[in-house]
Design a protein around this motif. Structure first.
Motif, short mmCIF file in Angstrom:
data_model
loop_
_atom_site.label_atom_id
_atom_site.label_comp_id
_atom_site.label_asym_id
_atom_site.label_seq_id
_atom_site.Cartn_x
_atom_site.Cartn_y
_atom_site.Cartn_z
N GLU A 1 -8.04 -38.07 -11.23
CA GLU A 1 -9.30 -38.33 -10.24
C GLU A 1 -10.60 -38.62 -11.43
O GLU A 1 -11.24 -39.32 -11.15
CB GLU A 1 -9.65 -36.97 -9.66
N GLN A 2 -10.37 -38.07 -12.58
CA GLN A 2 -11.58 -38.42 -13.79
C GLN A 2 -11.31 -39.68 -14.22
O GLN A 2 -12.37 -40.31 -14.20
CB GLN A 2 -11.22 -37.51 -14.66
N ARG B 1 -12.89 -41.91 -11.33
CA ARG B 1 -14.27 -41.71 -11.55
C ARG B 1 -15.05 -42.64 -12.44
O ARG B 1 -15.96 -43.39 -12.43
CB ARG B 1 -14.94 -40.41 -11.48
N ASP C 1 -17.31 -45.91 -12.16
CA ASP C 1 -18.62 -45.74 -12.87
C ASP C 1 -18.91 -47.03 -13.60
O ASP C 1 -19.82 -47.79 -13.83
CB ASP C 1 -18.79 -44.47 -13.59
#
Length: 100
Positions: free
Chosen positions: A81-82, A85, A89
């Motif tokens: 998930e990181q 993200r 971004d």
């Protein structure tokens, strides 16, 4: 006197090595930059679906009593998930090159 003789030998070698290393690094960045400009580095939806699968697997492992494996699966899900993200971004905050 002994220090000056070694300095006379070491400094030109150090300067030559630095210049060669710098030219190699500059040459690599110039070659590698256009190749990386138009490529997609990650699939955000796939990363999110993989994280969801890992969370489901962690829940199943926890129900079965394998807490250590469940924690590892949760850690992998968090990492996925990181990464998703970070990719989102990067896509949202990326400016086009100056020449376009």
């Amino acid at each position: 006197m002994r220090h000056t003789k070694s300095a006379r030998r070491v400094l030109p070698a150090l300067i030559a090595t630095t210049l060669l290393a710098g030219s190699v690094l500059i040459g690599q960045t110039v070659i590698a930059e256009p190749a990386a400009a138009g490529t997609i580095t990650c699939n955000i939806e796939k990363l999110r679906s993989d994280a969801h699968k890992e969370r489901n697997r962690a829940a199943q492992l926890k129900r079965l009593g394998a807490t250590t494996e469940a924690r590892r699966a949760l850690a992998r899900a968090d990492a996925l998930e990181q990464r998703a993200r970070q990719c989102a971004d990067a896509d949202n905050n990326n400016r086009p090159p100056l020449w376009k």
